[in-house]
Design an enzyme around this catalytic site. Structure first.
Site, short mmCIF file in Angstrom:
data_model
loop_
_atom_site.label_atom_id
_atom_site.label_comp_id
_atom_site.label_asym_id
_atom_site.label_seq_id
_atom_site.Cartn_x
_atom_site.Cartn_y
_atom_site.Cartn_z
N ARG A 1 -1.53 -1.43 -5.94
CA ARG A 1 -0.25 -1.85 -6.52
C ARG A 1 -0.47 -2.89 -7.62
O ARG A 1 -1.31 -3.78 -7.48
CB ARG A 1 0.63 -2.45 -5.42
N ARG B 1 4.17 -14.31 -5.28
CA ARG B 1 4.94 -13.67 -4.20
C ARG B 1 4.89 -14.51 -2.93
O ARG B 1 5.86 -14.56 -2.18
CB ARG B 1 4.40 -12.25 -3.94
N ARG C 1 -5.61 -3.89 -0.50
CA ARG C 1 -4.63 -2.86 -0.12
C ARG C 1 -4.68 -1.66 -1.07
O ARG C 1 -4.76 -1.81 -2.28
CB ARG C 1 -3.21 -3.45 -0.14
N LYS D 1 3.66 -5.38 7.50
CA LYS D 1 4.99 -4.81 7.83
C LYS D 1 5.01 -3.29 7.59
O LYS D 1 5.44 -2.53 8.46
CB LYS D 1 6.09 -5.47 6.98
N ARG E 1 15.52 -10.31 2.49
CA ARG E 1 14.44 -11.14 1.94
C ARG E 1 14.94 -12.54 1.62
O ARG E 1 14.20 -13.36 1.11
CB ARG E 1 14.01 -10.46 0.66
P1 ADP Z 1 3.19 -5.71 4.03
O1 ADP Z 1 4.01 -4.43 4.13
O2 ADP Z 1 3.62 -6.74 5.03
O3 ADP Z 1 3.12 -6.25 2.65
P2 ADP Z 1 0.94 -3.91 4.52
O4 ADP Z 1 1.36 -3.18 5.74
O5 ADP Z 1 1.02 -3.19 3.22
O6 ADP Z 1 1.70 -5.35 4.43
O7 ADP Z 1 -0.58 -4.42 4.78
C1 ADP Z 1 -1.30 -5.12 3.78
C2 ADP Z 1 -2.79 -4.72 3.84
O8 ADP Z 1 -3.34 -5.20 5.07
C3 ADP Z 1 -3.05 -3.20 3.81
O9 ADP Z 1 -4.21 -2.96 3.05
C4 ADP Z 1 -3.27 -2.84 5.28
O10 ADP Z 1 -4.16 -1.74 5.41
C5 ADP Z 1 -3.91 -4.12 5.82
N1 ADP Z 1 -3.59 -4.39 7.23
C6 ADP Z 1 -2.39 -4.23 7.85
N2 ADP Z 1 -2.47 -4.60 9.15
C7 ADP Z 1 -3.76 -5.01 9.33
C8 ADP Z 1 -4.49 -5.51 10.47
N3 ADP Z 1 -3.91 -5.66 11.66
N4 ADP Z 1 -5.78 -5.83 10.28
C9 ADP Z 1 -6.37 -5.69 9.07
N5 ADP Z 1 -5.74 -5.22 7.98
C10 ADP Z 1 -4.46 -4.88 8.11
P1 AMP Z 2 7.29 -5.04 -0.94
O1 AMP Z 2 6.86 -3.60 -1.07
O2 AMP Z 2 8.16 -5.28 0.25
O3 AMP Z 2 6.12 -5.99 -1.02
O4 AMP Z 2 8.22 -5.33 -2.21
C1 AMP Z 2 7.71 -5.22 -3.53
C2 AMP Z 2 8.70 -5.88 -4.51
O5 AMP Z 2 9.97 -5.20 -4.49
C3 AMP Z 2 9.04 -7.35 -4.22
O6 AMP Z 2 8.07 -8.25 -4.73
C4 AMP Z 2 10.39 -7.48 -4.94
O7 AMP Z 2 10.23 -7.58 -6.34
C5 AMP Z 2 11.04 -6.12 -4.63
N1 AMP Z 2 11.81 -6.16 -3.37
C6 AMP Z 2 11.53 -5.49 -2.21
N2 AMP Z 2 12.47 -5.76 -1.29
C7 AMP Z 2 13.33 -6.65 -1.84
C8 AMP Z 2 14.50 -7.31 -1.38
N3 AMP Z 2 14.96 -7.15 -0.13
N4 AMP Z 2 15.14 -8.15 -2.24
C9 AMP Z 2 14.71 -8.32 -3.48
N5 AMP Z 2 13.61 -7.73 -3.99
C10 AMP Z 2 12.92 -6.89 -3.18
#
Ligand code: ADP
Ligand code: AMP
Length: 217
Positions: A160, A171, A128, A13, A88
């Protein structure tokens, strides 16, 4: 355009949000990013959120919703935005609908669901890395980022805390229990589009933009 991205943690995302938002010239609003900035800044909001984030639980709705309401009221979000990580759960989605209608006389245009299986999500999360300066998201293997330096800005890359294995597992459970019902919620609203989020990042972006094109004015 008013867009929401849904999908499990690690679906991509944040990665897609940066490209889509820049393509459409709308702000990317990531609740996770805002919480993390508050935690590092040592604010009261960060203090409230941290314990939940460390465990991989959702931050309570009243805290999250107040934060999003304030962010949506900023000027740059008036004509459109891309929400990443919010809503969420169903109560957040219902509240978002009410806020958009009462404060902006508006509604969401589209909800894009990034569809990817759990094995791939775990692979993505375990590698990541995020740039502490510009926020760009990388992957150690897929982007070959062994040096922990951001290719975009030279900033330092960090892992992270909530990407550790036991927190990731929790999660994913939270996603299944609380967030996955949003897919049906938005399907019932008639604004859900599922896209295959596997394959190269640019291909996923193309699939997303293909869904958005008919809505562009
Ligand atoms: P989210 O925001 O849904 O938690 P991220 O955008 O942070 O996910 O992506 C999670 C990990 O996957 C990151 O390390 C990113 O570089 C990797 N990633 C994202 N899209 C792809 C893809 N299409 N193919 C391979 N790795 C990806
Ligand atoms: P994310 O970066 O989207 O993976 O979010 C990291 C963490 O932030 C999550 O595991 C939650 O603890 C908190 N968080 C992010 N967005 C929300 C939301 N919409 N509602 C509640 N907690 C959230």
């Amino acid at each position: 355009m008013r867009i929401v991205l849904v999908g499990p943690p690690g679906a991509g995302k944040g990665t897609q949000a940066q490209f889509i938002a820049s393509h459409l010239s709308i702000p990317k609003i990531s609740t996770g990013d805002i919480f993390r900035a508050n935690v590092s800044g040592g604010t009261e909001l960060g203090r409230q959120a941290k314990q939940f984030m460390d465990r991989g639980d959702l931050v309570p709705d009243e805290v999250t919703i107040a934060m999003v309401r304030d962010r949506l009221a900023e000027d740059d979000a008036r004509d459109g935005f891309l929400l990443d990580g919010f809503p969420r759960n169903v109560p957040q989605a219902e509240t978002l609908k009410k806020i958009l209608s009462s404060d902006f006389d508006a509604r969401l245009d589209i909800v894009l669901e990034l569809v990817v299986d759990e094995d791939e999500v775990v692979r993505r999360l375990s590698g990541r890395r995020t740039c502490e300066r510009c926020g760009r998201i990388w992957h150690v293997d897929f982007d070959d980022k062994r040096d922990d330096v951001c290719d975009d800005c030279g900033g330092h890359l960090f892992q992270r805390d909530d990407d550790k294995e036991d927190v990731v597992r929790h999660r994913l459970e939270v996603y299944q229990e609380q967030t996955a019902p949003l897919v049906q919620f938005y399907a019932d609203e008639g604004i859900l589009k599922g896209i295959d989020a596997t394959g190269p990042v640019e291909e996923v972006t193309k699939r997303a933009l293909d869904e958005l094109r008919p809505l562009e004015r």
